[in-house]
Enzyme design. Structure first.
Site, PDB file in Angstrom:
ATOM      1  N   LYS A 204     -27.139  95.363 -43.755  1.00 51.63           N
ATOM      2  CA  LYS A 204     -27.216  94.682 -45.061  1.00 51.63           C
ATOM      3  C   LYS A 204     -26.047  93.703 -45.218  1.00 51.63           C
ATOM      4  CE  LYS A 204     -29.549  98.677 -47.068  1.00 51.63           C
ATOM      5  NZ  LYS A 204     -29.344 100.002 -47.662  1.00 51.63           N
ATOM      6  N   GLY A 301     -34.844 104.928 -52.297  1.00 46.59           N
ATOM      7  CA  GLY A 301     -35.926 105.714 -52.913  1.00 46.59           C
ATOM      8  C   GLY A 301     -37.214 104.897 -52.924  1.00 46.59           C
TER       9      GLY A 301
HETATM   10  N1  LIG Z   1     -36.489 104.857 -48.109  1.00 45.78           N
HETATM   11  C1  LIG Z   1     -35.725 103.979 -48.771  1.00 45.78           C
HETATM   12  O1  LIG Z   1     -35.059 104.311 -49.759  1.00 45.78           O
HETATM   13  C2  LIG Z   1     -35.657 102.553 -48.321  1.00 45.78           C
HETATM   14  C3  LIG Z   1     -36.231 102.149 -47.139  1.00 45.78           C
HETATM   15  N2  LIG Z   1     -36.130 100.840 -46.751  1.00 45.78           N
HETATM   16  C4  LIG Z   1     -36.746 100.399 -45.501  1.00 45.78           C
HETATM   17  O2  LIG Z   1     -38.164 100.508 -45.666  1.00 45.78           O
HETATM   18  C5  LIG Z   1     -38.760 100.794 -44.405  1.00 45.78           C
HETATM   19  C6  LIG Z   1     -39.602 102.054 -44.533  1.00 45.78           C
HETATM   20  O3  LIG Z   1     -38.763 103.113 -44.918  1.00 45.78           O
HETATM   21  P1  LIG Z   1     -39.356 104.534 -45.349  1.00 45.78           P
HETATM   22  O4  LIG Z   1     -40.589 104.347 -46.142  1.00 45.78           O
HETATM   23  O5  LIG Z   1     -38.216 105.280 -45.929  1.00 45.78           O
HETATM   24  O6  LIG Z   1     -39.707 105.143 -43.913  1.00 45.78           O
HETATM   25  P2  LIG Z   1     -40.677 106.378 -43.551  1.00 45.78           P
HETATM   26  O7  LIG Z   1     -40.200 106.898 -42.239  1.00 45.78           O
HETATM   27  O8  LIG Z   1     -40.807 107.304 -44.705  1.00 45.78           O
HETATM   28  O9  LIG Z   1     -42.109 105.666 -43.350  1.00 45.78           O
HETATM   29  C7  LIG Z   1     -42.431 104.886 -42.237  1.00 45.78           C
HETATM   30  C8  LIG Z   1     -43.942 104.811 -42.124  1.00 45.78           C
HETATM   31  O10 LIG Z   1     -44.276 103.934 -41.050  1.00 45.78           O
HETATM   32  C9  LIG Z   1     -45.211 104.576 -40.200  1.00 45.78           C
HETATM   33  N3  LIG Z   1     -44.970 104.137 -38.828  1.00 45.78           N
HETATM   34  C10 LIG Z   1     -43.784 104.153 -38.167  1.00 45.78           C
HETATM   35  N4  LIG Z   1     -43.970 103.702 -36.926  1.00 45.78           N
HETATM   36  C11 LIG Z   1     -45.278 103.415 -36.808  1.00 45.78           C
HETATM   37  C12 LIG Z   1     -46.094 102.929 -35.742  1.00 45.78           C
HETATM   38  N5  LIG Z   1     -45.567 102.687 -34.555  1.00 45.78           N
HETATM   39  N6  LIG Z   1     -47.412 102.730 -35.985  1.00 45.78           N
HETATM   40  C13 LIG Z   1     -47.941 102.989 -37.180  1.00 45.78           C
HETATM   41  N7  LIG Z   1     -47.225 103.465 -38.221  1.00 45.78           N
HETATM   42  C14 LIG Z   1     -45.932 103.676 -38.021  1.00 45.78           C
HETATM   43  C15 LIG Z   1     -44.958 106.049 -40.345  1.00 45.78           C
HETATM   44  O11 LIG Z   1     -46.108 106.777 -40.001  1.00 45.78           O
HETATM   45  C16 LIG Z   1     -44.638 106.133 -41.831  1.00 45.78           C
HETATM   46  O12 LIG Z   1     -45.841 106.174 -42.549  1.00 45.78           O
HETATM   47  C17 LIG Z   1     -37.612 100.911 -43.400  1.00 45.78           C
HETATM   48  O13 LIG Z   1     -37.422  99.668 -42.777  1.00 45.78           O
HETATM   49  C18 LIG Z   1     -36.411 101.238 -44.300  1.00 45.78           C
HETATM   50  O14 LIG Z   1     -35.201 100.824 -43.728  1.00 45.78           O
HETATM   51  C19 LIG Z   1     -35.503  99.888 -47.522  1.00 45.78           C
HETATM   52  C20 LIG Z   1     -34.949 100.227 -48.715  1.00 45.78           C
HETATM   53  C21 LIG Z   1     -34.965 101.601 -49.205  1.00 45.78           C
HETATM   54  N1  LIG Z   2     -31.267 104.574 -46.271  1.00 47.81           N
HETATM   55  C1  LIG Z   2     -31.010 103.495 -47.160  1.00 47.81           C
HETATM   56  C2  LIG Z   2     -32.276 103.120 -47.872  1.00 47.81           C
HETATM   57  C3  LIG Z   2     -32.191 101.804 -48.489  1.00 47.81           C
HETATM   58  O1  LIG Z   2     -31.946 100.785 -47.894  1.00 47.81           O
HETATM   59  C4  LIG Z   2     -29.970 103.911 -48.188  1.00 47.81           C
HETATM   60  O2  LIG Z   2     -29.627 105.093 -48.227  1.00 47.81           O
HETATM   61  O3  LIG Z   2     -29.487 103.050 -48.916  1.00 47.81           O
END
Ligand SMILES: NC(=O)C1=CN([C@@H]2O[C@H](COP(=O)(O)OP(=O)(O)OC[C@H]3O[C@@H](n4cnc5c(N)ncnc54)[C@H](O)[C@@H]3O)[C@@H](O)[C@H]2O)C=CC1
Ligand SMILES: N[C@@H](CC=O)C(=O)O
Ligand code: NA
Length: 433
Positions: A204, A301
């Site tokens: 970031k 989140g």
């Molecule tokens: N969780 C958070 O608070 C935040 C997350 N992010 C970003 O958002 C993105 C998603 O994060 P989350 O939802 O927390 O992750 P997560 O791990 O909960 O979800 C990822 C999803 O992508 C799918 N996936 C992963 N690889 C795959 C593949 N090869 N083929 C098909 N589906 C696939 C998984 O099955 C899952 O449904 C990441 O880049 C993360 O850095 C950004 C800001 C906040």
């Molecule tokens: N894992 C990250 C999710 C958001 O970018 C965090 O904890 O801030």
């Protein structure tokens, strides 16, 4: 009608899918055309998921991400990781789709190639959710401050580590316990090492520095230290000196160039960043004309992050409908990116020393030899971090004035080498004073 392909149905993807369905009328009215959720790519379509089979029809799930991308006008990448996210975004762009992503790791590592591809294809590549979750920070820095000159960005940009440090400070939890909670609450990355070791915040910081200074700053150019070395004694010592420990991301422009770094730091309790609790994030921006600005909100989140994703999606849809484009990458300034040890900061060092006359003078001499000036020295044997040291030794808490990182680091190395210093138990930077 615009066809939306969603890649990933995890913490964030699930929330985005639900809102695309539940708020379809409002989102369509704001975008200027209905945003039709065409499908959701996942690894295992049979796995039970919140909201799938109820709000979100199960038939939308597919394991064939490539075919889904091929038929889309707008692609939302919420898979995380580098591959296949990178290849799928390239595929989307090549097929003429605009892309929204929350993937800071991917942008920090491969941003330039993706921005160039989007530019060449005349499509948007938007990423508000990638920095500080729900907080509008990408758009303000890139658009609202486009007429100003940003000098410094100082922020808490990782919700997981802020949650962990806050729990250590206010409830005395240890790092592992607090991290488990952050994982359960959906704040942590798939591999929480990225949070704990500062890599997520560094990605970031690279994005923010690139935007703020119109200069490409890569992940490798960000000095990065996480919170795995922060102990309960550090938190206690911080409290005794009127500080809290925070993981900060700092991007600065000086006369010599630009720099970006991430590390735990002592922040005075009176500073607004000290009051940022739980998984909340906050980003200070200092600009020549605007002066200081502060952006505060939920940095992690599923629900908060879905807000930023959907904001980008509506904007990308609007751009598409008028045949226009959002702002492109601006790297025209191309300023030198300074080496890690050029940063100017202050250190607080905790040392176990022989408890005898003359020791303080020897310690002070080492600092003087390196041109580092002492701000305060504290020796308080009853304070929690100082209790229980070996007979004949004492704990010194030494805070320096500002100096170059290189001089401060050399001072610590030299202190380790003198006889009266038995151990250096902590080295933390002091910021925001
Ligand atoms: N969780 C958070 O608070 C935040 C997350 N992010 C970003 O958002 C993105 C998603 O994060 P989350 O939802 O927390 O992750 P997560 O791990 O909960 O979800 C990822 C999803 O992508 C799918 N996936 C992963 N690889 C795959 C593949 N090869 N083929 C098909 N589906 C696939 C998984 O099955 C899952 O449904 C990441 O880049 C993360 O850095 C950004 C800001 C906040
Ligand atoms: N894992 C990250 C999710 C958001 O970018 C965090 O904890 O801030
Ligand atoms: Na954001």
């Amino acid at each position: 009608m615009l066809r939306v392909a969603l890649l990933g149905c995890g913490v964030v993807g699930t929330q985005v899918a639900q809102r695309l369905i539940e708020h379809a009328d409002d989102l369509g009215a704001r975008a200027g055309a209905r945003l039709e959720l065409a499908g959701i790519a996942v690894r295992d379509a049979a796995r039970p998921r919140d909201g799938v089979g109820t709000v979100v029809p199960r038939e939308l799930l597919t394991e064939d991400a490539e075919s889904l991308v091929d038929g889309a006008d707008l692609v939302v990448e919420l898979m995380g990781g580098i591959e296949p996210a990178r290849a799928l975004i390239h595929r989307a762009i090549a097929g003429g789709a605009s892309v929204v992503t929350a993937n800071k790791a991917l942008l920090a590592a491969h941003g330039p190639e993706l921005f160039e591809a989007a530019d060449a294809a005349g499509v948007d590549l938007s990423f508000e959710a990638a920095v500080a979750g729900a907080i509008p920070i990408v758009r303000p820095v890139r658009e609202s401050l486009a007429g100003d000159h940003v000098r410094r960005v100082l922020g808490i940009v990782n919700g997981t580590t802020n949650y962990v440090l806050d729990q250590m400070t206010t409830h005395g939890l240890d790092l592992e316990e607090a991290l488990k909670e952050a994982q359960t609450l959906g704040y942590a990355e798939a591999d929480p090492t990225a949070d704990v070791e500062g890599h997520d915040a560094a990605a970031k910081a690279a994005i923010l520095a690139s935007l703020a200074f119109h200069t490409r700053v890569s992940l490798a150019q960000v000095a990065c230290e996480g919170i795995s070395g922060v102990t309960a004694a550090d938190v206690a010592a911080a409290q005794q000196t009127g500080h809290v420990v925070k993981l900060l991301a700092i991007a600065e422009q000086t006369a010599e160039g630009v720099s970006a770094r991430v590390h735990p730091a002592l922040v005075p309790v009176a500073h607004p960043l000290a009051a940022v609790r739980g998984a909340f994030n906050a980003v200070f921006v200092e600009a020549d004309d605007a002066g200081p600005l502060m952006f505060y909100g939920q940095g992690a989140g599923g629900r908060p992050t879905s807000s930023a994703v959907l904001g980008d999606l509506v904007s990308a849809a609007r751009d598409r409908l008028v045949g226009g484009r959002g702002p492109r990458e601006s790297a025209y300034a191309s300023l030198p990116v300074l080496p890690h040890d050029a940063a100017v900061t202050r250190y607080q060092v905790r040392l176990v020393v022989a408890d005898r006359p003359g020791v303080l003078a020897q310690v002070a001499q080492v600092l003087a030899d390196h041109g580092v000036s002492i701000d305060t020295v504290r020796q308080a044997p009853d304070e929690p971090y100082a209790v229980g040291v070996a007979e004949g030794t004492a704990v010194l808490l030494l805070t320096t004035h500002a100096a170059r990182e290189a001089s401060l680091a050399a001072t610590v190395t030299a202190l380790r080498g003198i006889e009266p210093v038995r151990e250096i138990t902590s080295v933390l930077r002091v910021e925001g004073a």
